[in-house]
Design a protein around this motif. Structure first.
Motif, PDB file in Angstrom:
ATOM      1  N   SER A 146       0.823  -1.211   0.000  1.00 39.79           N
ATOM      2  CA  SER A 146       0.000   0.000   0.000  1.00 39.79           C
ATOM      3  C   SER A 146       0.856   1.260   0.000  1.00 39.79           C
ATOM      4  N   GLY A 147       2.105   1.130   0.467  1.00 47.44           N
ATOM      5  CA  GLY A 147       2.987   2.295   0.506  1.00 47.44           C
ATOM      6  C   GLY A 147       3.776   2.524  -0.755  1.00 47.44           C
ATOM      7  N   LEU A 148       3.629   1.650  -1.753  1.00 49.30           N
ATOM      8  CA  LEU A 148       4.406   1.803  -2.986  1.00 49.30           C
ATOM      9  C   LEU A 148       4.148   3.133  -3.702  1.00 49.30           C
ATOM     10  N   PRO A 149       2.888   3.583  -3.852  1.00 54.40           N
ATOM     11  CA  PRO A 149       2.681   4.830  -4.604  1.00 54.40           C
ATOM     12  C   PRO A 149       3.251   6.068  -3.918  1.00 54.40           C
ATOM     13  N   ALA A 150       3.020   6.218  -2.624  1.00 51.84           N
ATOM     14  CA  ALA A 150       3.397   7.463  -1.938  1.00 51.84           C
ATOM     15  C   ALA A 150       4.587   7.304  -1.020  1.00 51.84           C
ATOM     16  N   GLY A 151       5.013   6.077  -0.755  1.00 60.38           N
ATOM     17  CA  GLY A 151       6.140   5.863   0.132  1.00 60.38           C
ATOM     18  C   GLY A 151       5.704   5.570   1.560  1.00 60.38           C
ATOM     19  N   LEU A 152       6.682   5.165   2.379  1.00 63.03           N
ATOM     20  CA  LEU A 152       6.431   4.849   3.781  1.00 63.03           C
ATOM     21  C   LEU A 152       7.349   5.671   4.665  1.00 63.03           C
ATOM     22  N   THR A 153       6.819   6.134   5.788  1.00 61.99           N
ATOM     23  CA  THR A 153       7.641   6.849   6.755  1.00 61.99           C
ATOM     24  C   THR A 153       8.507   5.850   7.515  1.00 61.99           C
ATOM     25  N   ASP A 154       9.515   6.361   8.211  1.00 61.46           N
ATOM     26  CA  ASP A 154      10.385   5.490   9.001  1.00 61.46           C
ATOM     27  C   ASP A 154       9.589   4.778  10.096  1.00 61.46           C
ATOM     28  N   ARG A 155       8.584   5.434  10.610  1.00 67.34           N
ATOM     29  CA  ARG A 155       7.769   4.807  11.661  1.00 67.34           C
ATOM     30  C   ARG A 155       6.996   3.614  11.120  1.00 67.34           C
ATOM     31  N   ARG A 156       6.422   3.764   9.935  1.00 66.75           N
ATOM     32  CA  ARG A 156       5.690   2.651   9.351  1.00 66.75           C
ATOM     33  C   ARG A 156       6.631   1.501   8.985  1.00 66.75           C
ATOM     34  N   ARG A 157       7.851   1.828   8.559  1.00 64.41           N
ATOM     35  CA  ARG A 157       8.830   0.781   8.267  1.00 64.41           C
ATOM     36  C   ARG A 157       9.175   0.002   9.528  1.00 64.41           C
ATOM     37  N   ALA A 158       9.319   0.737  10.634  1.00 72.51           N
ATOM     38  CA  ALA A 158       9.607   0.057  11.902  1.00 72.51           C
ATOM     39  C   ALA A 158       8.435  -0.838  12.312  1.00 72.51           C
ATOM     40  N   ASP A 159       7.201  -0.392  12.065  1.00 71.85           N
ATOM     41  CA  ASP A 159       6.025  -1.218  12.359  1.00 71.85           C
ATOM     42  C   ASP A 159       6.045  -2.507  11.546  1.00 71.85           C
ATOM     43  N   VAL A 160       6.415  -2.393  10.273  1.00 78.10           N
ATOM     44  CA  VAL A 160       6.480  -3.570   9.408  1.00 78.10           C
ATOM     45  C   VAL A 160       7.524  -4.554   9.923  1.00 78.10           C
ATOM     46  N   ARG A 161       8.698  -4.048  10.298  1.00 85.22           N
ATOM     47  CA  ARG A 161       9.760  -4.941  10.788  1.00 85.22           C
ATOM     48  C   ARG A 161       9.345  -5.630  12.091  1.00 85.22           C
ATOM     49  N   ARG A 162       8.624  -4.927  12.948  1.00 84.63           N
ATOM     50  CA  ARG A 162       8.140  -5.569  14.181  1.00 84.63           C
ATOM     51  C   ARG A 162       7.134  -6.677  13.874  1.00 84.63           C
ATOM     52  N   LEU A 163       6.313  -6.448  12.866  1.00 80.99           N
ATOM     53  CA  LEU A 163       5.304  -7.447  12.517  1.00 80.99           C
ATOM     54  C   LEU A 163       5.935  -8.756  12.043  1.00 80.99           C
ATOM     55  N   VAL A 164       6.990  -8.657  11.246  1.00 77.37           N
ATOM     56  CA  VAL A 164       7.562  -9.876  10.664  1.00 77.37           C
ATOM     57  C   VAL A 164       8.658 -10.484  11.535  1.00 77.37           C
ATOM     58  N   ARG A 165       9.002  -9.821  12.644  1.00 80.14           N
ATOM     59  CA  ARG A 165      10.041 -10.364  13.509  1.00 80.14           C
ATOM     60  C   ARG A 165       9.588 -11.715  14.064  1.00 80.14           C
ATOM     61  N   GLY A 166      10.400 -12.740  13.862  1.00 79.66           N
ATOM     62  CA  GLY A 166      10.068 -14.061  14.366  1.00 79.66           C
ATOM     63  C   GLY A 166       9.243 -14.910  13.423  1.00 79.66           C
TER      64      GLY A 166
END
Length: 339
Positions: A146-166
């Motif tokens: 969903s962030g491909l068109p407008a980009g992602l903030t650093d906060r949203r990137r950190a949220d993504v990394r937390r989600l996939v951790r483990g």
């Protein structure tokens, strides 16, 4: 089984809040404008129709557009539509289509109370720890794509990394590779309502740490239901209750006040022996009042009962914070005592 959305509770909360604000705004406007009607010549365009239209729009937005923003917008627009719809419930439960049907306020309150309970149930089942690794990966990919068109903030990137951790090396590497293809976006400027929300959150955190406020809440919880019961008895003796049309609701208010009074007095008695059990009972007393007593209160007092609900919610916040503090202290004490 359908994949659970990690942000589901937030979207439901936005739906409920926008619906509540809509009902209160509509009632305030109609009373201030002396209940105007839109239409003429035997026609009346009720705002339930606008509610249905906005419900359709709210459903259509996430069907047409991708991303978190579309879901949030759909939840807010749908909540406004639901508020306009449920506000006219009195017309559809009475043979005379009575908008001013007294129990309508209670029905509206009950509908939103059930939605709040649903939101809490969903929150407990869609937290990061409750989702399977596959569901967390799917949610992370949804955010990234969903962030491909407008980009992602650093906060949203950190949220993504937390989600996939483990979730496993392959999934983590794949999501990290996709993140590298998404442009970076600067965070939006802080809005005035976000600053106000932050100040309110800090004020609430400060308030729940004040011991004097906790004891003031305790006194209120013990005294207030007792005063309600005494007031109803006095009205019965003086004859003022003879003019009350909603006797069933009055009995409901009285019965709920008796239950909360018993729970609160029992909690006060337990304070010296077990403060943890005492505050658990205080919390239960507030929940009984919110989930049962206020339904009858809205029938008797109509939308003036909103102020009482606001007070109860504030008290519930203080009591819940104190109960959590006591439970953490008890858990730490148990760990220290363990061999």
């Amino acid at each position: 089984m359908p994949t659970r959305a990690v942000e589901a509770a937030s979207h439901l909360q936005a739906f409920v809040l926008s619906g509540v604000v809509t009902v209160l705004a509509v009632r305030a406007y109609l009373e201030a404008a002396d209940y105007p009607q839109l239409g003429g010549g035997g026609l009346h365009i009720a705002h339930v129709l606008w509610g249905g239209l906005l419900l359709v729009v709210g459903l259509g937005i996430p069907l047409v557009f991708l991303g978190e923003g579309a879901r949030t917008a759909g939840a807010v627009v749908g909540g406004v539509g639901f508020g306009l719809f449920i506000d006219e419930v009195g017309k559809f439960v009475t043979t005379g289509t009575d908008y001013f049907y007294a129990p309508a306020a209670a029905i509206i309150y009950l509908a939103f109370a059930l939605l709040v309970l649903l939101t809490q149930a969903v929150r407990g089942r869609t937290g990061r720890s409750q989702l399977t690794p596959a569901e967390r990966t799917a949610n992370a990919l949804d955010v990234v794509l969903s962030g491909l068109p407008a980009g992602l903030t650093d906060r949203r990137r950190a949220d993504v990394r937390r989600l996939v951790r483990g979730t496993g090396p392959a999934a983590e590497a794949a999501v990290e590779h996709l993140l590298d293809t998404v442009p970076r976006r600067e965070p939006p400027p802080v809005r005035f309502w976000q600053r106000a929300e932050d100040r309110a959150r800090r004020l609430a955190a400060w308030a729940t740490r004040q011991r004097w406020l906790v004891w003031l809440v305790v006194v209120y919880l013990v005294v207030e239901p007792v005063l309600i019961v005494v007031g109803v008895l006095l009205d019965g003796v003086t004859g003022e209750l003879d003019q009350e049309r909603e006797w069933g609701a009055v009995l409901g208010v009285t019965a709920t006040a008796l239950v909360t009074a018993v729970l609160s007095l029992r909690a006060a008695w337990l304070l010296r022996r077990s403060r943890l059990d005492a505050f658990r009972l205080f919390k239960l007393a507030l929940l009984v009042d919110l989930l049962f007593g206020q339904i009858f209160n809205f029938t008797v007092n109509q939308f003036s009962a909103v102020a009482v609900v606001a007070i109860d919610l504030a008290l519930l916040g203080v009591v819940t914070a104190e109960h959590r503090r006591l439970r953490r202290a008890a858990d730490q004490g148990a760990l220290l005592d363990a061999p």
